[in-house]
Design an enzyme around this catalytic site. Structure first.
Site, mmCIF file in Angstrom:
data_model
loop_
_atom_site.group_PDB
_atom_site.id
_atom_site.type_symbol
_atom_site.label_atom_id
_atom_site.label_comp_id
_atom_site.label_asym_id
_atom_site.label_seq_id
_atom_site.Cartn_x
_atom_site.Cartn_y
_atom_site.Cartn_z
ATOM 1 N N SER A 108 37.304 -7.491 58.594
ATOM 2 C CA SER A 108 38.581 -8.471 58.395
ATOM 3 C C SER A 108 39.480 -7.272 59.193
ATOM 4 C CB SER A 108 39.487 -8.285 57.024
ATOM 5 O OG SER A 108 40.128 -7.922 56.564
ATOM 6 N N LYS A 136 38.743 -11.801 60.765
ATOM 7 C CA LYS A 136 40.293 -11.994 59.958
ATOM 8 C C LYS A 136 41.204 -11.017 60.387
ATOM 9 C CE LYS A 136 40.345 -11.115 55.435
ATOM 10 N NZ LYS A 136 39.640 -11.476 54.482
ATOM 11 N N LYS A 170 44.795 -10.369 59.597
ATOM 12 C CA LYS A 170 45.828 -9.980 57.960
ATOM 13 C C LYS A 170 47.109 -10.111 59.045
ATOM 14 C CE LYS A 170 43.314 -8.628 54.638
ATOM 15 N NZ LYS A 170 43.676 -8.861 53.672
ATOM 16 N N ASP A 198 44.366 -13.629 57.091
ATOM 17 C CA ASP A 198 44.486 -13.457 54.971
ATOM 18 C C ASP A 198 46.759 -13.333 55.694
ATOM 19 O OD1 ASP A 198 44.915 -12.806 52.669
ATOM 20 O OD2 ASP A 198 43.533 -11.541 52.878
ATOM 21 N N GLU A 226 44.211 -17.450 54.155
ATOM 22 C CA GLU A 226 43.649 -17.191 53.079
ATOM 23 C C GLU A 226 45.455 -16.612 52.248
ATOM 24 O OE1 GLU A 226 40.871 -14.268 53.294
ATOM 25 O OE2 GLU A 226 41.157 -13.463 51.514
ATOM 26 N N ASP A 255 42.006 -17.134 47.408
ATOM 27 C CA ASP A 255 41.314 -15.644 47.293
ATOM 28 C C ASP A 255 42.626 -14.844 45.448
ATOM 29 O OD1 ASP A 255 40.802 -12.885 46.570
ATOM 30 O OD2 ASP A 255 42.115 -12.005 48.879
ATOM 31 N N LYS A 291 35.230 -12.808 45.095
ATOM 32 C CA LYS A 291 35.196 -11.486 44.904
ATOM 33 C C LYS A 291 34.466 -11.021 43.421
ATOM 34 C CE LYS A 291 38.955 -9.720 48.378
ATOM 35 N NZ LYS A 291 40.341 -9.573 48.247
ATOM 36 N N GLY A 295 36.198 -9.149 50.302
ATOM 37 C CA GLY A 295 35.236 -7.575 50.253
ATOM 38 C C GLY A 295 36.748 -6.488 49.296
HETATM 39 O O1 SMG Z 1 36.057 -4.835 52.314
HETATM 40 O O2 SMG Z 1 36.163 -5.327 54.304
HETATM 41 C C1 SMG Z 1 36.823 -5.005 53.205
HETATM 42 C C2 SMG Z 1 38.320 -5.509 53.324
HETATM 43 C C3 SMG Z 1 38.635 -6.949 53.297
HETATM 44 O O3 SMG Z 1 40.574 -8.169 53.374
HETATM 45 C C4 SMG Z 1 39.747 -7.413 53.310
HETATM 46 N N1 SMG Z 1 40.302 -7.679 51.828
HETATM 47 O O4 SMG Z 1 42.737 -10.294 50.447
HETATM 48 O O5 SMG Z 1 40.866 -10.334 50.608
HETATM 49 C C5 SMG Z 1 41.569 -9.275 51.257
HETATM 50 C C6 SMG Z 1 42.071 -7.766 50.995
HETATM 51 C C7 SMG Z 1 42.163 -7.189 50.200
HETATM 52 C C8 SMG Z 1 41.627 -5.711 50.620
HETATM 53 S S1 SMG Z 1 42.526 -4.750 49.845
HETATM 54 C C9 SMG Z 1 42.197 -3.299 49.322
HETATM 55 MG MG MG Z 2 42.226 -11.782 51.045
#
Ligand code: SMG
Ligand code: MG
Length: 374
Positions: A139, A165, A167, A192, A217, A242, A266, A294
């Site tokens: 990500s 992925k 953001k 995402d 996402e 999510d 998650k 994650g």
């Molecule tokens: O753990 O590699 C990882 C991060 C994956 O992008 C990621 N998580 O919304 O999916 C999500 C985000 C939330 C992270 S907030 C700490």
């Molecule tokens: Mg997410």
């Protein structure tokens, strides 16, 4: 004879670790990561769980402060001194607690690890996992410039990640995805938004359909399923939820109204491994693929994610990157590190329980708060 364990002691450890690279999402940039580790002790064994509530209520309403309050005041007393033989015994004891899934997951998962260790099986085997290696991606956060983002993606592609992925947020979306897609025409790619859009932005989201994304996402509100259903009805790309899916019931409601065609599971967001397994099974019944999200976990939470992702309906690569992507060498609280295999997978640990060893001196070095409950 079913195994029985009396939970003799539970400890809470609030820790903070520096990230190797700042991580920016639509809700802000993080330089460090806080979480609460839970250790459950019985019969000379220790099980570990990770509560991924962060310092502030940005991703979800829970924080390390609220999770500490709920665990110390309600969840730990509900299981301390009790005899358990399966994780279901813990879930039953938490039934009166409404909400606070991350707090519940931290304690429940520690008991899962404890019981798997007592049974002498890996957590993956204990949850019914079938795969020896799990497909993973990376990500990539929002960067100050498009060039910086392209450099980050190039670095991760060179490291061997087979799925990326991105953001996104208003102003950092269509053009950014186009630039990445033009440079890597065949790269499995997804985006995402972490809730940054509204129905007024549907034209922007529909413009993403042209880039052959695996999924988009959580574009809308963190509790919404209705607007997501309106989007999915118009969008070719699968919508993935999510934030909105914080229990098995929410998963069922979302699928019932076709709010999404993929679910990101998650463990902490949904309240623990038991709920995660229920969502996995529900989606498998309905023919809906899931993947493991994650939360910048330490190797404790990552090991639980890898075990979960070894179940058969985890059909898309998880946000479970190699340990080196998260924390500086020598600082993660558990060993060994997870390394990326050449086929963009992580190997599922075979040792008992989580299959990683928590190093007490590393926990102590990162710890800001500690509570011992006996
Ligand atoms: O753990 O590699 C990882 C991060 C994956 O992008 C990621 N998580 O919304 O999916 C999500 C985000 C939330 C992270 S907030 C700490
Ligand atoms: Mg997410």
């Amino acid at each position: 004879m079913a195994l029985e364990m009396k939970i003799e002691r539970i400890e809470l450890h609030e820790i903070e670790l520096p990230l190797v690279h700042p991580f920016e999402t639509s809700f802000g940039r993080e330089f460090t990561r806080s979480c609460i580790l839970v250790s459950a002790h019985a019969d000379g064994l220790t099980g570990w769980g990770e509560c991924t509530a962060d310092a502030g209520p940005w991703y979800a309403y829970e924080t390390t402060g609220t999770a500490w309050h709920i665990m110390a005041g309600f969840l730990v007393p509900a299981v301390l001194g009790q005899t358990v033989s399966t994780p279901a015994d813990v879930v039953a004891r938490f039934e009166r607690v409404r909400g606070h899934p991350m707090a519940r997951a931290g304690v429940e998962n520690a008991v899962w690890d404890l019981l798997a260790r007592a049974e002498g099986v890996s957590l993956a085997e204990y949850v019914g996992g079938t795969m020896a290696r799990v497909a993973v991606g990376v990500s990539v956060g929002i960067e100050p410039t498009l060039d910086a983002l392209l450099d980050r993606v190039a670095q991760h592609v060179d490291e061997g990640y087979g799925r990326v992925k991105l953001k996104i947020k208003p102003g950092w979306d269509v053009d950014v995805v186009r630039a990445v897609r033009e440079r890597w025409p065949d790269l499995p790619l997804q985006v995402d938004a972490n809730c940054a859009y509204t129905l007024a932005d549907v034209p922007i989201l529909l413009a993403l359909d042209q880039f052959d994304l695996l999924l988009v996402e959580q574009p809308f509100h963190h509790d919404d399923i209705v607007d997501h259903a309106k989007l999915q009805a118009q969008m070719r790309t699968p919508v993935c939820l999510d934030e909105s899916v914080h229990s098995p019931e929410h998963a069922r409601w979302a699928l019932d109204i076709d709010a999404c065609r993929v679910i990101n599971i998650k463990v902490c967001r949904v309240g623990g491994l038991t709920a995660a397994l229920q969502i996995h099974d529900l989606c498998a019944e309905r023919g809906v693929p899931v993947w493991c999200g994650g939360m910048l976990e330490t190797n404790v939470g990552r090991a639980a994610n890898v075990a979960l992702a070894s179940l058969p309906n985890f059909r898309l690569p998880g946000d479970i990157s190699a340990s080196a992507r998260y924390y500086p060498e020598g600082q993660d609280v558990a060993v060994p590190n997870f390394e990326l295999n050449a086929d963009s997978t992580l190997s599922v640990p075979e040792g008992p329980g989580l299959g990683v060893a928590v190093l007490p001196e590393r926990v102590a070095a990162a710890r800001s708060r500690h509570l011992v409950c006996v």
